[in-house]
Motif scaffolding. Structure first.
Motif, mmCIF file in Angstrom:
data_model
loop_
_atom_site.group_PDB
_atom_site.id
_atom_site.type_symbol
_atom_site.label_atom_id
_atom_site.label_comp_id
_atom_site.label_asym_id
_atom_site.label_seq_id
_atom_site.Cartn_x
_atom_site.Cartn_y
_atom_site.Cartn_z
ATOM 1 N N TYR A 60 0.783 -1.404 0.041
ATOM 2 C CA TYR A 60 -0.019 -0.099 -0.094
ATOM 3 C C TYR A 60 0.745 1.194 0.066
ATOM 4 N N LEU A 61 1.971 1.225 0.686
ATOM 5 C CA LEU A 61 2.930 2.343 0.787
ATOM 6 C C LEU A 61 3.479 2.485 -0.488
ATOM 7 N N LEU A 62 4.019 1.561 -1.109
ATOM 8 C CA LEU A 62 4.709 1.763 -2.468
ATOM 9 C C LEU A 62 3.586 2.042 -3.481
ATOM 10 N N ALA A 63 2.495 1.655 -3.342
ATOM 11 C CA ALA A 63 1.372 2.316 -4.430
ATOM 12 C C ALA A 63 0.977 3.470 -4.107
ATOM 13 N N LEU A 64 1.007 3.975 -2.905
ATOM 14 C CA LEU A 64 0.617 5.302 -2.577
ATOM 15 C C LEU A 64 1.615 6.208 -3.173
ATOM 16 N N TYR A 65 2.959 5.977 -2.903
ATOM 17 C CA TYR A 65 3.876 7.088 -3.430
ATOM 18 C C TYR A 65 4.706 6.619 -4.454
ATOM 19 N N GLU A 122 13.999 7.289 -12.505
ATOM 20 C CA GLU A 122 14.036 7.869 -13.890
ATOM 21 C C GLU A 122 15.281 8.859 -14.017
ATOM 22 N N HIS A 123 15.364 9.724 -12.728
ATOM 23 C CA HIS A 123 16.626 10.573 -12.717
ATOM 24 C C HIS A 123 17.705 10.049 -12.608
ATOM 25 N N ILE A 124 17.958 9.057 -11.635
ATOM 26 C CA ILE A 124 19.155 8.375 -11.223
ATOM 27 C C ILE A 124 19.505 7.716 -12.214
ATOM 28 N N PHE A 125 18.815 6.736 -12.998
ATOM 29 C CA PHE A 125 19.274 5.904 -14.269
ATOM 30 C C PHE A 125 19.157 6.372 -15.562
ATOM 31 N N ASN A 126 18.590 7.615 -15.697
ATOM 32 C CA ASN A 126 18.419 8.408 -16.873
ATOM 33 C C ASN A 126 17.746 7.697 -17.939
ATOM 34 N N VAL A 127 16.548 7.021 -17.412
ATOM 35 C CA VAL A 127 15.662 6.277 -18.334
ATOM 36 C C VAL A 127 14.010 6.861 -18.328
ATOM 37 N N GLN A 128 13.341 6.362 -19.328
ATOM 38 C CA GLN A 128 11.972 6.855 -19.171
ATOM 39 C C GLN A 128 10.960 5.646 -19.525
ATOM 40 N N PHE A 129 10.513 5.480 -18.465
ATOM 41 C CA PHE A 129 9.586 4.178 -18.617
ATOM 42 C C PHE A 129 8.312 4.222 -19.208
ATOM 43 N N PRO A 170 4.141 7.399 -7.724
ATOM 44 C CA PRO A 170 4.217 8.508 -8.590
ATOM 45 C C PRO A 170 5.315 9.453 -7.974
ATOM 46 N N ASN A 171 5.900 9.429 -6.999
ATOM 47 C CA ASN A 171 6.849 10.168 -6.388
ATOM 48 C C ASN A 171 8.131 9.398 -6.683
ATOM 49 N N ILE A 172 7.979 8.147 -6.375
ATOM 50 C CA ILE A 172 9.333 7.264 -6.436
ATOM 51 C C ILE A 172 9.862 7.100 -7.989
ATOM 52 N N LEU A 216 3.735 7.297 -14.389
ATOM 53 C CA LEU A 216 3.297 6.268 -13.849
ATOM 54 C C LEU A 216 2.155 6.386 -12.735
ATOM 55 N N PRO A 217 0.657 6.315 -13.066
ATOM 56 C CA PRO A 217 -0.230 6.612 -11.916
ATOM 57 C C PRO A 217 -0.457 5.420 -11.028
ATOM 58 N N SER A 218 -0.852 5.831 -10.140
ATOM 59 C CA SER A 218 -1.466 4.392 -9.106
ATOM 60 C C SER A 218 -2.629 4.970 -8.334
ATOM 61 N N ASP A 219 -3.476 3.965 -8.285
ATOM 62 C CA ASP A 219 -4.817 4.145 -7.875
ATOM 63 C C ASP A 219 -5.184 3.045 -6.739
ATOM 64 N N PRO A 220 -4.717 2.932 -5.485
ATOM 65 C CA PRO A 220 -4.958 1.840 -4.554
ATOM 66 C C PRO A 220 -6.291 1.750 -4.247
ATOM 67 N N ARG A 221 -7.232 0.744 -4.389
ATOM 68 C CA ARG A 221 -8.510 0.678 -4.170
ATOM 69 C C ARG A 221 -8.708 -0.342 -2.914
ATOM 70 N N PHE A 222 -9.661 0.065 -2.009
ATOM 71 C CA PHE A 222 -9.780 -0.958 -0.991
ATOM 72 C C PHE A 222 -10.542 -2.334 -1.219
#
Length: 417
Positions: free
Chosen positions: A342-347, A356-363, A349-351, A374-380
């Motif tokens: 849940y914490l990974l899914a929540l954050y 991408e900046h560290i490895f100079n890639v674009q997913f 978009p910030n991670i 990359l969006p994320s929408d955790p649902r109950f």
């Protein structure tokens, strides 16, 4: 308040920590099983959340350009589009806006560049009720006045054609013009006065807006070719479309956004279902580790099982000891998996931008995918389903080893101790 003896023994087995190397090995296997279930649960939550976010983001961006519901005119046009518009507005309280439009497919030419485009003629007074353009990058939509033959184009299309506000581009209509010399292409020069961004690459690279009267004159239509409808809740679109079909003339075609993009949404739904099944196998594999751990525990604790039986413990008590042990390992792993997932899914978009900046890639390159973030929408509802699956697999995997332990004969077990 003291716990039943079988629960206390199960808790002691879960904690492990014996001095023997065999006890430490069983504790290690137990930890691996716990980590495996947690990893599977976390991975499943993250993947499903990303797919939810992707579907929601693309759908919302689509609906900032396309309508919740559309009413398409017959070949000879609307009998009276103003009356039809008022009829639709009064038909249902969920309708918040209706706007006419003229649509057509054309080719755009500028210098040596040639691009296909979807041209839409809009009514400047009514269009804001049904559209939500994210950003006007340059110029203003107010310049799209009747008779001005000004246009606004998507930002990606402007980059592809290398045009800026003030440039003139040629729009070529699909239907030619009949002359004594034969059929020649019908084309006209339009001035670019605005560049818009919808946040959706497909439309940013192929959308042209102009005044509805200019579009009707260019495509030679008797008036609007359709009406765009916006609702308070887009999920009501199928129901509203069905109601409008009953009150509008049979020659009018009513369609909602889910019909316009049926194939895409069906593919995403199928992909989400298949990913859930595939990633559930990770949890299943970890649950099989519980079987191995319990089998080794039962074999190692044969002497203790025999002593418990001689002291009066029933086979059902022995069964509960190992079921509780295995279930606790699975449930603890599930708890930490839900927390981490849940914490990974929540954050996420910030991670992802940091990675991408560290490895100079674009997913997600904008030229390939609908969106570039990359969006994320955790649902109950999804998380609860994952938890139930993990807990059930954890309990089911303990049944056979626990049953074998309860069937052990005390005399036979003590003979080898």
């Amino acid at each position: 308040m003291s716990l039943p003896f079988d629960i206390e023994i199960a808790l002691r087995y879960v904690r492990g920590g014996g001095s023997r190397s065999r006890d430490r090995f069983i504790s290690f296997i137990s930890g691996l099983s716990m980590a495996g279930i947690g990893l599977g649960v976390a991975a499943l939550i993250v993947v499903i959340s990303v797919m939810n976010g992707f579907q929601k983001e693309v759908r919302d961006r689509m609906l900032s350009v396309i309508a919740h519901v559309e009413v398409l005119a017959p070949a000879d046009g609307f009998e009276n589009w103003e009356n039809t518009l008022h009829t639709i507005e009064k038909a249902d309280k969920r309708v918040v806006g209706v706007a006419p439009y003229v649509a057509g497919q054309s080719m755009l030419a500028f210098d040596d560049n040639l691009r296909p485009a979807l041209v839409r003629g809009i009514n400047l007074d009514l269009e804001p009720k049904v559209s939500d353009f994210h950003d006007v990058v340059a110029g203003s939509l107010s310049t799209l006045q009747p008779g001005s033959f000004n246009i606004a184009i998507g930002i990606e299309l402007a980059k592809q054609l290398n045009v800026t506000p003030g440039d003139k581009i040629t729009i070529i209509a699909p239907a030619g013009q009949v002359t004594p010399a034969g059929v020649i292409p019908r084309l006209k020069a339009f001035r670019v006065t605005a560049v818009v961004s919808t946040g959706h690459y497909e439309y940013d690279s192929g959308l042209v807006l102009m005044n509805i009267e200019d579009a009707a004159r260019f495509y030679r239509t008797a008036g609007p070719t359709g009406l765009r409808i916006k609702l308070t809740d887009m999920n009501d679109a199928p129901a509203v479309a069905s109601e409008l079909e009953k009150i509008l003339p049979a020659t009018y075609w009513v369609r909602d956004w889910s019909v316009q993009n049926r194939t895409w949404f069906a593919a995403v739904h199928t992909e989400k279902r298949m990913m859930f099944i595939i990633l559930t196998l990770i949890i299943a594999v970890a649950a099989f580790n519980l079987v191995s751990m319990l089998v080794m525990t039962v074999k190692d604790k044969r002497g203790e099982i025999a002593i418990l039986r001689t002291l009066g413990a029933s086979p059902s008590s022995i069964l509960r000891i190992f079921i509780v042990q295995g279930a606790l390992v699975g449930w603890i792993g599930t708890f930490f998996g839900v927390l981490i997932g849940y914490l990974l899914a929540l954050y996420l978009p910030n991670i992802i931008p940091v990675i991408e900046h560290i490895f100079n890639v674009q997913f997600l390159p904008r030229s390939i995918y609908f969106i570039s973030e990359l969006p994320s929408d955790p649902r109950f509802s999804d998380i609860s389903t994952i938890v139930v699956v993990a807990l059930v697999l954890s309990v089911v995997s303990t049944i056979y080893p626990s049953w074998r332990a309860s069937r052990a004969e005390p005399a036979e077990a003590l003979r080898y101790e």
